[in-house]
Design a protein around this motif. Structure first.
Motif, PDB file in Angstrom:
ATOM      1  N   ILE A   1      -4.279  -6.238  -6.866  1.00  0.00           N
ATOM      2  CA  ILE A   1      -3.716  -5.034  -7.480  1.00  0.00           C
ATOM      3  C   ILE A   1      -3.737  -5.190  -8.992  1.00  0.00           C
ATOM      4  O   ILE A   1      -3.205  -6.162  -9.526  1.00  0.00           O
ATOM      5  CB  ILE A   1      -2.264  -4.809  -7.005  1.00  0.00           C
TER       6      ILE A   1
ATOM      7  N   TYR B   1      -2.483  -3.353 -12.261  1.00  0.00           N
ATOM      8  CA  TYR B   1      -1.627  -2.283 -12.766  1.00  0.00           C
ATOM      9  C   TYR B   1      -2.197  -1.739 -14.072  1.00  0.00           C
ATOM     10  O   TYR B   1      -2.534  -2.504 -14.970  1.00  0.00           O
ATOM     11  CB  TYR B   1      -0.203  -2.798 -12.974  1.00  0.00           C
TER      12      TYR B   1
ATOM     13  N   ASN C   1       2.281   1.828 -15.723  1.00  0.00           N
ATOM     14  CA  ASN C   1       2.742   1.599 -14.348  1.00  0.00           C
ATOM     15  C   ASN C   1       2.775   2.856 -13.494  1.00  0.00           C
ATOM     16  O   ASN C   1       3.647   3.044 -12.647  1.00  0.00           O
ATOM     17  CB  ASN C   1       4.138   0.954 -14.335  1.00  0.00           C
ATOM     18  N   THR C   2       1.842   3.757 -13.716  1.00  0.00           N
ATOM     19  CA  THR C   2       1.787   4.956 -12.877  1.00  0.00           C
ATOM     20  C   THR C   2       0.521   4.988 -12.035  1.00  0.00           C
ATOM     21  O   THR C   2       0.336   5.879 -11.210  1.00  0.00           O
ATOM     22  CB  THR C   2       1.827   6.237 -13.731  1.00  0.00           C
ATOM     23  N   SER C   3      -0.348   4.031 -12.218  1.00  0.00           N
ATOM     24  CA  SER C   3      -1.568   3.976 -11.416  1.00  0.00           C
ATOM     25  C   SER C   3      -2.042   2.535 -11.338  1.00  0.00           C
ATOM     26  O   SER C   3      -1.649   1.695 -12.160  1.00  0.00           O
ATOM     27  CB  SER C   3      -2.670   4.873 -12.009  1.00  0.00           C
ATOM     28  N   VAL C   4      -2.842   2.274 -10.319  1.00  0.00           N
ATOM     29  CA  VAL C   4      -3.367   0.923 -10.128  1.00  0.00           C
ATOM     30  C   VAL C   4      -4.849   1.003  -9.781  1.00  0.00           C
ATOM     31  O   VAL C   4      -5.351   2.043  -9.341  1.00  0.00           O
ATOM     32  CB  VAL C   4      -2.645   0.169  -8.977  1.00  0.00           C
TER      33      VAL C   4
ATOM     34  N   LEU D   1      -7.281  -0.988  -7.209  1.00  0.00           N
ATOM     35  CA  LEU D   1      -7.272  -1.942  -6.113  1.00  0.00           C
ATOM     36  C   LEU D   1      -8.667  -2.542  -5.959  1.00  0.00           C
ATOM     37  O   LEU D   1      -9.656  -1.807  -5.897  1.00  0.00           O
ATOM     38  CB  LEU D   1      -6.869  -1.255  -4.801  1.00  0.00           C
TER      39      LEU D   1
ATOM     40  N   LEU E   1     -10.628  -4.947  -3.378  1.00  0.00           N
ATOM     41  CA  LEU E   1     -10.577  -5.631  -2.082  1.00  0.00           C
ATOM     42  C   LEU E   1     -11.707  -6.641  -1.995  1.00  0.00           C
ATOM     43  O   LEU E   1     -12.855  -6.316  -2.317  1.00  0.00           O
ATOM     44  CB  LEU E   1     -10.696  -4.623  -0.938  1.00  0.00           C
TER      45      LEU E   1
ATOM     46  N   ALA F   1     -13.825  -8.413   0.617  1.00  0.00           N
ATOM     47  CA  ALA F   1     -14.091  -8.250   2.051  1.00  0.00           C
ATOM     48  C   ALA F   1     -15.494  -8.743   2.374  1.00  0.00           C
ATOM     49  O   ALA F   1     -16.403  -7.960   2.664  1.00  0.00           O
ATOM     50  CB  ALA F   1     -13.933  -6.785   2.452  1.00  0.00           C
TER      51      ALA F   1
ATOM     52  N   LYS G   1     -18.292  -7.370   5.238  1.00  0.00           N
ATOM     53  CA  LYS G   1     -17.982  -6.003   5.672  1.00  0.00           C
ATOM     54  C   LYS G   1     -18.883  -5.016   4.928  1.00  0.00           C
ATOM     55  O   LYS G   1     -19.358  -5.292   3.833  1.00  0.00           O
ATOM     56  CB  LYS G   1     -16.521  -5.690   5.408  1.00  0.00           C
TER      57      LYS G   1
ATOM     58  N   ARG H   1     -17.948  -1.522   4.832  1.00  0.00           N
ATOM     59  CA  ARG H   1     -17.171  -0.400   4.310  1.00  0.00           C
ATOM     60  C   ARG H   1     -15.699  -0.621   4.622  1.00  0.00           C
ATOM     61  O   ARG H   1     -15.351  -1.418   5.487  1.00  0.00           O
ATOM     62  CB  ARG H   1     -17.643   0.930   4.899  1.00  0.00           C
ATOM     63  N   VAL H   2     -14.852   0.069   3.882  1.00  0.00           N
ATOM     64  CA  VAL H   2     -13.420   0.056   4.167  1.00  0.00           C
ATOM     65  C   VAL H   2     -12.968   1.500   4.301  1.00  0.00           C
ATOM     66  O   VAL H   2     -13.651   2.425   3.851  1.00  0.00           O
ATOM     67  CB  VAL H   2     -12.609  -0.650   3.066  1.00  0.00           C
ATOM     68  N   CYS H   3     -11.823   1.694   4.957  1.00  0.00           N
ATOM     69  CA  CYS H   3     -11.290   3.049   5.065  1.00  0.00           C
ATOM     70  C   CYS H   3      -9.800   3.004   4.791  1.00  0.00           C
ATOM     71  O   CYS H   3      -9.180   1.945   4.866  1.00  0.00           O
ATOM     72  CB  CYS H   3     -11.560   3.639   6.440  1.00  0.00           C
ATOM     73  N   TYR H   4      -9.221   4.133   4.465  1.00  0.00           N
ATOM     74  CA  TYR H   4      -7.784   4.205   4.228  1.00  0.00           C
ATOM     75  C   TYR H   4      -7.259   5.550   4.648  1.00  0.00           C
ATOM     76  O   TYR H   4      -8.033   6.478   4.861  1.00  0.00           O
ATOM     77  CB  TYR H   4      -7.465   3.926   2.763  1.00  0.00           C
TER      78      TYR H   4
ATOM     79  N   MET I   1       7.544   1.707  -7.397  1.00  0.00           N
ATOM     80  CA  MET I   1       6.098   1.893  -7.316  1.00  0.00           C
ATOM     81  C   MET I   1       5.426   0.779  -6.532  1.00  0.00           C
ATOM     82  O   MET I   1       4.506   1.002  -5.787  1.00  0.00           O
ATOM     83  CB  MET I   1       5.514   1.964  -8.717  1.00  0.00           C
TER      84      MET I   1
ATOM     85  N   GLY J   1      -2.120   0.143   4.385  1.00  0.00           N
ATOM     86  CA  GLY J   1      -2.813   1.187   5.139  1.00  0.00           C
ATOM     87  C   GLY J   1      -4.306   1.021   5.172  1.00  0.00           C
ATOM     88  O   GLY J   1      -4.989   1.684   5.938  1.00  0.00           O
ATOM     89  N   PHE J   2      -4.815   0.151   4.340  1.00  0.00           N
ATOM     90  CA  PHE J   2      -6.247  -0.061   4.366  1.00  0.00           C
ATOM     91  C   PHE J   2      -6.651  -0.764   5.654  1.00  0.00           C
ATOM     92  O   PHE J   2      -5.956  -1.656   6.133  1.00  0.00           O
ATOM     93  CB  PHE J   2      -6.699  -0.938   3.191  1.00  0.00           C
ATOM     94  N   CYS J   3      -7.776  -0.372   6.205  1.00  0.00           N
ATOM     95  CA  CYS J   3      -8.311  -1.125   7.333  1.00  0.00           C
ATOM     96  C   CYS J   3      -9.738  -1.491   7.007  1.00  0.00           C
ATOM     97  O   CYS J   3     -10.433  -0.752   6.331  1.00  0.00           O
ATOM     98  CB  CYS J   3      -8.253  -0.337   8.630  1.00  0.00           C
ATOM     99  N   ILE J   4     -10.125  -2.624   7.441  1.00  0.00           N
ATOM    100  CA  ILE J   4     -11.473  -3.102   7.188  1.00  0.00           C
ATOM    101  C   ILE J   4     -12.241  -3.079   8.498  1.00  0.00           C
ATOM    102  O   ILE J   4     -11.830  -3.680   9.481  1.00  0.00           O
ATOM    103  CB  ILE J   4     -11.446  -4.519   6.608  1.00  0.00           C
ATOM    104  N   LEU J   5     -13.353  -2.346   8.492  1.00  0.00           N
ATOM    105  CA  LEU J   5     -14.129  -2.204   9.715  1.00  0.00           C
ATOM    106  C   LEU J   5     -15.080  -3.376   9.877  1.00  0.00           C
ATOM    107  O   LEU J   5     -15.643  -3.883   8.929  1.00  0.00           O
ATOM    108  CB  LEU J   5     -14.950  -0.912   9.684  1.00  0.00           C
TER     109      LEU J   5
END
Lengths: 229, 49
Positions: free
Chosen positions: A206, A208, A212-215, A217, A219, A221, A224, A226-229, B1, B11-15
């Motif tokens: 993460i 910041y 401190n109003t947005s981050v 991210l 990952l 992986a 892999k 692809r990722v989903c959310y 926050m 909530g992220f998931c890794i396929l």
């Protein structure tokens, strides 16, 4: 562990729906030896139907058997193996006419067969193998375009490259004389992901942003696509 | 926050690729009504009961 039993019947031309089993062999939550599946190890179970399907279920001549319908359960019936969508499992029963089906990709034993989930993106290949029950002219199609053809065969394979995103349709035809039987399935191909360098100053985890109003991210992986959310 | 961020990350998931097993297989490949058939269940698929 040996507490695995089948619940089994047939769907025939006299069934009123896909769930109208006929000639069910065993009573739910009972443990007759004849209903017991055999363990093959590694959580793999086998059940044989002997003396022919029609005789096994006692289906009279003249009633057409379309599917074997089955569930696997424990002795009490409290644990039941079904399809991923909760439906009963089915095995098609064929007649003497030409028939064809896919063996690759793998399929789920739903009433109308569907493949196991397929995750592809543009540029990937998909392995296809289909078989027929008799020597025939077999053809494979991707979105209506023939991609493979062979005469006097019972197996056909291809590994096409998926060049467009969106819904795809794969079909196999098997033809003997004037009779053609087909099986088809659909799946989705995602667009190839954009690969770009990380923004300057960010690292895995993460990040910041000022205020401190947005981050951002990041990952990590490996392996892999692809990722989903 | 931070809680929101944590919830988002959770909530992220890794396929990943699913295994090459099939819930139900059988022989013969095209059983007819007078055939014998041997059915094999691999419960890693399906509802995984």
């Amino acid at each position: 562990m040996s507490d695995v039993y089948v619940h089994i019947g047939v769907i025939t031309n006299l069934s009123t729906s896909n769930t109208d089993w006929r000639y069910s062999k065993f009573t739910w939550a009972t443990t007759p030896t004849a209903a017991q599946a055999t363990s093959l190890g590694n959580n793999k179970w086998q059940y044989p139907i002997t003396n022919g399907i029609r005789t096994f279920f006692g289906v009279p001549a003249g009633e057409t058997i379309l599917k074997i319908a089955m569930l696997f359960r424990n002795g009490t019936g409290a644990t039941v193996q079904r399809n991923a969508d909760g439906s009963d499992m089915f095995i098609p029963v064929y007649d003497n006419t030409i028939a064809a089906r896919f063996t690759v990709p793998l399929f789920q034993p739903t009433y109308n067969r569907i493949p196991e989930p397929i995750s592809k993106q543009v540029g990937d290949n998909i392995s296809l193998t289909a078989i027929a029950n008799q020597s025939s002219t077999m053809k494979l199609f991707l979105n209506g375009t023939e991609i493979q053809s062979a005469s006097s065969v019972t197996t056909i394979s291809a590994t096409p490259t998926l060049t467009t995103a969106g819904n795809q349709t794969i079909r196999v035809d098997a033809t003997v004389g004037a009779t053609t039987k087909s099986e088809s399935f659909q799946f989705f191909v995602a667009s190839a992901p954009n690969v770009a360098p990380l923004p300057a100053g960010v690292r895995a985890g993460i990040n910041y942003e000022p205020g401190n109003t947005s981050v951002v991210l990041v990952l990590y992986a490996p392996g892999k696509t692809r990722v989903c959310y | 926050m931070n809680k929101k961020v944590a919830a988002l990350v959770a909530g992220f998931c890794i396929l990943s690729m699913s295994g090459f097993t099939q819930l139900l297989t059988w022989t013969a490949d095209f059983p007819k009504d007078n055939d014998n058939i041997t059915i094999t269940l691999m419960p890693q698929k399906g509802n995984q009961a």
